[in-house]
Write a protein that holds these residues in place. Structure first.
Motif, mmCIF file in Angstrom:
data_model
loop_
_atom_site.group_PDB
_atom_site.id
_atom_site.type_symbol
_atom_site.label_atom_id
_atom_site.label_comp_id
_atom_site.label_asym_id
_atom_site.label_seq_id
_atom_site.Cartn_x
_atom_site.Cartn_y
_atom_site.Cartn_z
ATOM 1 N N VAL A 181 -1.157 2.868 37.538
ATOM 2 C CA VAL A 181 -2.560 3.664 37.146
ATOM 3 C C VAL A 181 -2.455 4.741 36.346
ATOM 4 N N PRO A 182 -3.568 4.764 35.654
ATOM 5 C CA PRO A 182 -4.084 5.412 34.812
ATOM 6 C C PRO A 182 -3.139 6.560 34.254
ATOM 7 N N VAL A 183 -3.348 7.967 34.872
ATOM 8 C CA VAL A 183 -2.437 8.643 35.014
ATOM 9 C C VAL A 183 -0.762 8.134 34.759
ATOM 10 N N VAL A 184 -0.830 7.773 35.882
ATOM 11 C CA VAL A 184 1.002 7.531 35.783
ATOM 12 C C VAL A 184 1.504 6.487 34.013
ATOM 13 N N LEU A 185 0.546 5.730 33.537
ATOM 14 C CA LEU A 185 0.767 4.782 32.518
ATOM 15 C C LEU A 185 0.451 6.495 30.986
ATOM 16 N N ASP A 186 -0.333 6.857 31.704
ATOM 17 C CA ASP A 186 0.113 8.295 30.475
ATOM 18 C C ASP A 186 0.828 8.859 30.442
ATOM 19 N N TRP A 187 1.199 10.129 31.709
ATOM 20 C CA TRP A 187 2.449 10.446 31.712
ATOM 21 C C TRP A 187 3.406 10.527 31.431
ATOM 22 N N LEU A 188 3.816 8.885 31.016
ATOM 23 C CA LEU A 188 4.915 8.618 30.988
ATOM 24 C C LEU A 188 5.294 8.430 29.612
ATOM 25 N N SER A 189 3.887 7.599 29.334
ATOM 26 C CA SER A 189 3.641 7.241 27.666
ATOM 27 C C SER A 189 4.104 8.622 26.831
ATOM 28 N N ASN A 190 3.315 9.760 27.132
ATOM 29 C CA ASN A 190 3.703 11.505 26.578
ATOM 30 C C ASN A 190 4.844 11.625 26.936
ATOM 31 N N MET A 191 5.523 11.124 28.319
ATOM 32 C CA MET A 191 6.886 11.502 28.440
ATOM 33 C C MET A 191 8.187 10.793 27.437
ATOM 34 N N LEU A 192 7.575 9.832 27.373
ATOM 35 C CA LEU A 192 8.369 8.642 26.085
ATOM 36 C C LEU A 192 8.314 8.940 24.756
ATOM 37 N N ARG A 193 6.838 9.698 24.181
ATOM 38 C CA ARG A 193 6.133 10.480 23.204
ATOM 39 C C ARG A 193 7.663 11.130 22.820
ATOM 40 N N PHE A 194 7.985 12.562 23.934
ATOM 41 C CA PHE A 194 8.584 13.503 23.876
ATOM 42 C C PHE A 194 9.763 13.296 23.351
ATOM 43 N N LEU A 195 10.297 12.796 24.191
ATOM 44 C CA LEU A 195 11.664 12.149 24.153
ATOM 45 C C LEU A 195 12.278 11.857 22.854
ATOM 46 N N PHE A 196 10.954 10.459 22.283
ATOM 47 C CA PHE A 196 11.037 10.310 20.604
ATOM 48 C C PHE A 196 11.224 11.246 19.424
ATOM 49 N N LEU A 197 10.886 12.741 19.679
ATOM 50 C CA LEU A 197 10.223 13.498 19.063
ATOM 51 C C LEU A 197 11.651 14.804 18.760
ATOM 52 N N LEU A 198 12.019 14.343 20.289
ATOM 53 C CA LEU A 198 13.041 15.606 20.722
ATOM 54 C C LEU A 198 14.304 15.625 19.046
ATOM 55 N N PRO A 199 14.700 14.884 19.230
ATOM 56 C CA PRO A 199 15.947 14.468 18.020
ATOM 57 C C PRO A 199 15.428 15.233 16.341
ATOM 58 N N VAL A 200 14.082 14.903 16.488
ATOM 59 C CA VAL A 200 13.727 15.183 15.154
ATOM 60 C C VAL A 200 13.637 16.831 15.528
ATOM 61 N N ILE A 201 12.964 17.305 16.130
ATOM 62 C CA ILE A 201 12.272 18.390 16.551
ATOM 63 C C ILE A 201 13.916 19.720 16.720
ATOM 64 N N LEU A 202 15.105 18.919 17.299
ATOM 65 C CA LEU A 202 16.774 19.503 17.194
ATOM 66 C C LEU A 202 17.061 19.709 16.154
ATOM 67 N N ARG A 203 16.795 19.027 15.053
ATOM 68 C CA ARG A 203 17.198 19.103 14.083
ATOM 69 C C ARG A 203 16.938 20.381 13.592
ATOM 70 N N ASN A 204 15.863 21.127 13.689
ATOM 71 C CA ASN A 204 15.325 21.860 12.837
ATOM 72 C C ASN A 204 14.793 23.008 14.091
ATOM 73 N N PRO A 205 15.924 23.808 14.660
ATOM 74 C CA PRO A 205 14.418 24.316 16.280
ATOM 75 C C PRO A 205 13.930 25.487 15.929
ATOM 76 N N SER A 206 14.189 26.095 15.024
ATOM 77 C CA SER A 206 14.055 27.693 14.265
ATOM 78 C C SER A 206 12.637 27.256 13.605
ATOM 79 N N GLY A 207 12.609 26.141 12.741
ATOM 80 C CA GLY A 207 11.310 25.754 12.281
ATOM 81 C C GLY A 207 10.451 25.449 13.040
ATOM 82 N N ALA A 208 10.694 24.565 13.736
ATOM 83 C CA ALA A 208 9.825 24.184 14.289
ATOM 84 C C ALA A 208 9.151 25.563 15.349
ATOM 85 N N MET A 209 9.684 26.629 15.856
ATOM 86 C CA MET A 209 9.089 27.497 16.534
ATOM 87 C C MET A 209 8.626 28.409 15.576
#
Length: 289
Positions: A181-209
Motif C-alpha cells: 500500500v503506497p501510504v504504508v511504503l512511504d511511512w515505513l521508509s520515512n520512519m527508517l530514514r528517521f531512525l538512520f538520522l537519529l544517531p547523527v542528531i543525538l551527537r549534538n542535540p542542542s546544536g540541532a535544536m
C-alpha cells in the motif's frame, strides 16, 4: 494512462513544488531540518497507516520487507548525494542533470524490469521533458557546464539521478508487483530514514535544536506535504499508470517551482524558462497519450 492517474501525478508535482519552496526557507538548518520533518511525517501519518493495516491488512513477505528497507536506504543515499553535489558544484549544474537523468533512467528501468512498452511519441515526449527541465533549471546558461567544477557537478548530478531512478523503480515494483500500500511504503521508509538520522542528531542535540529555532512551522508543513506528494505518485502507479510516464510527468514540479519562484520570491522567469515550461507540457502530453 487514465485522466485520473495523470491528475494525481500533476497534483503531486504541485505539492512537491510547494514543499520545496517551504524547505528552501530553512535550507541552512541542514540535516536537523530533514530529521525534523521526517519526525513530523512519521507521527502525522501513523494513524492513517494503522487504519489501513487494521482494515485492509497487508500481505507481508520477506521480499516486501526487503524492498521497504531498500527504498529507505536509496532515498537516504539520494539525499546525501544531492547535498554533497551542492557542496562541490553549482546548483545550476547538479540539479538539472539529476532531474533529467532520473526520469530517463527510471523509464529505461521500466522497459527492462517492468516490461513496459513505449511508443515513438512517448520517446519524443521523454526527450522534450528532459530538455524542458534543463532550460528551466539553467535558464539557458549552458556555458556553466564547460568548467572543471561543472564536470564534478555533472558526475554528482548523474549519481543523484541514478539514485532517483533506483528508488522510483524500487518503489514502483513494490506497489505494482508486490501490492504494498503506497501510504504504508512511504511511512515505513520515512520512519527508517528517521531512525538512520537519529544517531547523527543525538551527537549534538542542542546544536540541532538551535538550528531548528524558528523553523518548526516549516518542518510541520513539509512533513505533511512531502509524503502526500509521493503517496499520490505511488497511488497512480498502483492504479496501473506506466512508470515510464509517471517518472517524467512528476517533473512538472520544475515548472510549478519556476512559477512559484516568480510569484512568491520575485524571481524572473525569462524566455528560457518559459520555453522550458512549454517543452515540458508538450512532452507530458505526448507521454500520457
Amino acid at each position: 494512462m487514465s485522466f485520473l492517474s495523470l491528475g494525481l501525478v500533476v497534483l503531486a508535482a504541485l505539492v512537491h513544488a510547494t514543499w520545496n519552496l517551504l524547505a528552501k526557507r530553512a535550507a541552512h538548518a541542514g540535516v536537523a531540518f530533514v530529521f525534523a520533518y521526517n519526525l513530523v511525517a512519521t507521527i502525522a501519518y501513523a494513524p492513517w497507516v494503522a487504519w489501513v493495516l487494521l482494515t485492509e491488512g497487508m500481505a507481508w513477505s520477506g521480499v516486501a520487507v526487503g524492498f521497504i528497507f531498500l527504498s529507505a536506504l536509496v532515498h537516504l543515499a539520494y539525499s546525501l548525494c544531492l547535498q554533497r553535489g551542492y557542496q562541490v558544484a553549482d546548483l545550476s549544474v547538479v540539479y538539472p542533470v539529476a532531474r533529467g537523468t532520473g526520469p530517463t533512467l527510471a523509464s529505461v528501468g521500466a522497459f527492462l524490469l517492468l516490461g513496459e512498452d513505449i511508443s515513438a511519441p512517448g520517446i519524443a515526449g521523454l526527450l522534450l521533458v528532459v530538455t524542458g527541465i534543463a532550460l528551466i533549471a539553467t535558464q539557458g546558461r549552458f556555458a556553466a557546464f564547460r568548467t572543471a567544477e561543472a564536470h564534478r557537478g555533472v558526475r554528482w548530478g548523474m549519481g543523484t539521478g541514478a539514485l532517483i531512478a533506483t528508488y522510483t523503480v524500487v518503489d514502483g515494483w513494490a506497489v505494482k508487483m508486490l501490492g504494498v500500500v503506497p501510504v504504508v511504503l512511504d511511512w515505513l521508509s520515512n520512519m527508517l530514514r528517521f531512525l538512520f538520522l537519529l544517531p547523527v542528531i543525538l551527537r549534538n542535540p542542542s546544536g540541532a535544536m538551535a538550528r531548528m529555532r524558528g523553523h518548526w512551522g516549516l518542518a510541520i508543513a513539509v512533513g505533511l506535504l512531502s509524503p502526500a506528494s509521493y503517496i499520490l505518485v505511488l497511488t497512480a502507479l498502483k492504479m496501473g499508470a506506466p512508470l515510464h510516464v509517471v517518472a517524467p510527468t512528476r517533473e512538472m514540479s520544475m515548472m510549478a517551482g519556476a512559477l512559484f519562484g516568480m510569484i512568491f520570491l520575485g524571481e524572473a522567469v525569462g524566455r528560457w524558462r518559459l520555453a522550458g515550461c512549454v517543452l515540458l507540457i508538450v512532452g507530458v502530453v505526448l507521454l500520457s497519450g
